[in-house]
Design an enzyme around this catalytic site. Structure first.
Site, PDB file in Angstrom:
ATOM      1  N   TYR A 124     -40.982 -14.340 -68.481  1.00  0.00           N
ATOM      2  CA  TYR A 124     -41.649 -13.019 -68.741  1.00  0.00           C
ATOM      3  C   TYR A 124     -43.135 -13.190 -69.078  1.00  0.00           C
ATOM      4  CZ  TYR A 124     -41.517  -7.994 -68.128  1.00  0.00           C
ATOM      5  OH  TYR A 124     -41.734  -6.768 -67.387  1.00  0.00           O
ATOM      6  N   GLU A 131     -50.244 -13.205 -63.252  1.00  0.00           N
ATOM      7  CA  GLU A 131     -50.518 -11.920 -62.832  1.00  0.00           C
ATOM      8  C   GLU A 131     -52.093 -11.716 -62.995  1.00  0.00           C
ATOM      9  OE1 GLU A 131     -47.614  -8.941 -62.880  1.00  0.00           O
ATOM     10  OE2 GLU A 131     -46.132 -10.349 -62.334  1.00  0.00           O
TER      11      GLU A 131
END
Lengths: 202, 361
Positions: A124, A131
């Site tokens: 995660y 991103e």
């Protein structure tokens, strides 16, 4: 997602570089990632008992990355951060969907359950880093072309600057990411260790 | 014993007046009278000292809802007192928790008890156990609304005077401002001034409180949106409405009518509240603005929505439209709730009315 993973692996083995990898897998990626909208529909209708808000935030951030950043801004498609989050997404989604499938078949192998609730601890944050780096790399191109922006004067007296919008999105990761992360950690504790958080009774 | 001296005096008088032959007869009569007196004296009443010890005082034990530890015991609570009195006594014992901040429950997951509940109704024995939750910093409703409405008033004016940090000075100075910009400022200020004056003089908020968090959220929403819309309306590159003066005057007229309507409805509701006659649904008067009561059950929300839609049409600015849209959603939710309440209370009168928009919803 397995198809996607294998396609990515094949490309890398054949070409030895990540340049052009996005272009080759983009159709598959767009198809399957957009289909994930159905997950939100399932939550809203009630057949899946997860919060619509949590699922909605996750799916919309994925779709935003795929369509509004990676697809629209060609120049960043060869960045390393794109590969970073693509790999993370592939592994996460394969684990997640196999978990759901085996769960529905009532035949869940322990290692899939273990993987689903432990991989995210590393994946995660790595995915979020990928991103954010991609958006950061896209900023100069957005500023130069002024894409998706609306300037004054116009008939409806409104303006929208995509560049500042992206900066706001990056800042919004700061409060949102810990909340989602700790939500998953709590789920993990509940499922793997049967820990239920209640008040102490006498 | 109280009656005896009187009887004795009576006998003495009789003995003093009468002669000796009738004295014995009189004595018997007096004794008979006296015994009658004693018998007719009624219930034996205990003296005052004994009376007080028969009243049961309650003790209220207050525990923390999470740790179940005892915070304090409020004793000598008379049975006629309410929960509010207990909260005041609790505040005296623990000064940091003033009554509006204290949430008391009978069970750990039960509802919060109202201030007006009497202690007598809660008591199972002479000790009552209540669980305490800190409801957080509270503000009164008056403070809440005054802050929420004065913010937009000032913020819009800051944008109207075109502060140098917001707009480019060169453009601002040479720019001719369309009259609709001045009209919009006037209407906006009128709207919020009316709200402020109504909060101060018309509405009666009976000492309610609300958590500080609600005030922060409400202020963020109103102030944020006001900044956004004021930025565009007062911008040097503002584009006036497409249909020109006709659009502006029509929308301005609608806006003023909705403002007046909203005001009269609020006054009518406040008057009804004040006179305490909550027994019937507010009825329309000779004032044409109150005739909306015939069609909807929450005309104040109708007029508010109407004001914002007129303002949108008047300025032809998309952010105002978005704000109006959000207000419509919020007002619809509130109107639906209120309409349900009215249906329960005043079914025959409210049956054919809509909640907020005549005929439609």
């Amino acid at each position: 997602w397995l198809v996607l993973g294998i396609a990515m692996a094949r490309f890398y083995m054949q070409k030895g570089t990540h340049k052009g990898l996005f272009r080759s897998v983009q159709k598959t990626l767009k198809f399957f990632q957009t289909f994930a909208l159905l997950e939100v529909v399932h939550c809203a209708v009630g057949i899946v008992h997860t919060s619509v808000l949590v699922t909605g935030v996750q799916v919309s951030s994925r779709i935003f990355m795929v369509w509004f950043i990676a697809h629209s801004i060609r120049q960043i498609q060869n960045e390393e951060s794109v590969i970073l989050f693509l790999v993370v997404w592939t592994v996460t989604e394969i684990t997640r969907y196999s978990f759901y499938t085996f769960n529905l078949l009532n035949h869940l192998p322990h290692f899939i359950k273990w993987a689903r609730y432990n991989f995210f601890i590393i994946l995660y944050p790595v995915g979020v880093a990928g991103e954010l780096l991609t958006i950061y790399a896209a900023l100069p191109y957005v500023k130069k072309t002024g894409m998706f922006s609306l300037r004054l004067p116009n008939k409806y007296n409104v303006s929208f600057d995509y560049y500042y919008f992206l900066i706001a999105v990056m800042i919004s990761y700061i409060p949102l990411f810990p909340q989602l992360y700790f939500h998953m950690l709590r789920q993990r504790r509940k499922v793997l260790y049967g820990e239920v958080i209640v008040e102490k009774d006498d | 014993r109280r009656h005896k001296p009187g009887a004795l005096e009576h006998r003495r008088d009789v003995a003093a007046q009468g002669g000796s032959p009738s004295a014995a007869h009189h004595e018997v009569r007096s004794f008979f009278n006296f015994s009658q007196l004693v018998l007719s004296a009624g219930h034996l009443r205990s003296p005052p000292a004994l009376k007080h010890s028969k009243v049961t005082y309650f003790e209220v034990e207050i525990l923390d809802v999470q740790s179940k530890k005892q915070i304090c015991i409020v004793d000598k609570v008379p049975p006629s007192s309410t929960l509010l009195d207990v909260k005041h006594k609790f505040h005296k014992a623990c000064p940091q928790w003033y009554p509006s901040r204290v949430g008391l429950q009978l069970e750990r997951n039960g509802p919060y008890l109202k201030d007006s509940i009497s202690i007598q109704s809660l008591a199972v024995s002479s000790i009552i156990t209540l669980y305490f939750t800190d409801l957080g910093q509270q503000v009164s409703w008056t403070t809440f609304f005054l802050t929420e409405y004065s913010g937009p008033l000032l913020i819009y004016l800051l944008f109207y005077v075109r502060l140098s940090t917001i707009y480019d000075q060169v453009e601002s100075v040479k720019n001719f401002r369309h009259p609709v910009v001045h009209l919009a400022c006037f209407c906006h200020c009128l709207h919020y001034t009316r709200h402020l004056l109504e909060t101060l003089f018309v509405h009666k908020f009976c000492e309610g409180h609300t958590p500080l968090k609600n005030m922060i959220k409400g202020c963020a929403f109103y102030w944020g949106f006001t900044s956004w819309i004021a930025y565009y309306i007062n911008h040097p590159r503002y584009t006036p409405p497409s249909f020109g003066h006709r659009q502006v005057s029509f929308a301005a007229l609608a806006f003023l009518m909705c403002e007046a309507g909203n005001h009269f409805i609020n006054v009518a509701l406040a008057q009804q509240n004040h006179s305490g006659s909550k027994a019937c649904f507010p009825s329309p008067t000779y004032n044409p603005f109150t005739w909306l009561f015939l069609l909807v059950s929450c005309p104040n929300y109708t007029y508010e929505v109407g004001s914002w839609i007129s303002f949108t049409v008047m300025t032809q600015t998309l952010p105002v439209g978005i704000f109006a849209f959000l207000m419509v959603i919020q007002m619809c939710l509130w109107a639906k709730k209120k309409h349900k309440l009215y249906l329960k209370r005043f079914y025959p009168e409210v049956r054919r009315k809509a909640a907020m928009i005549p005929v439609i919803f």
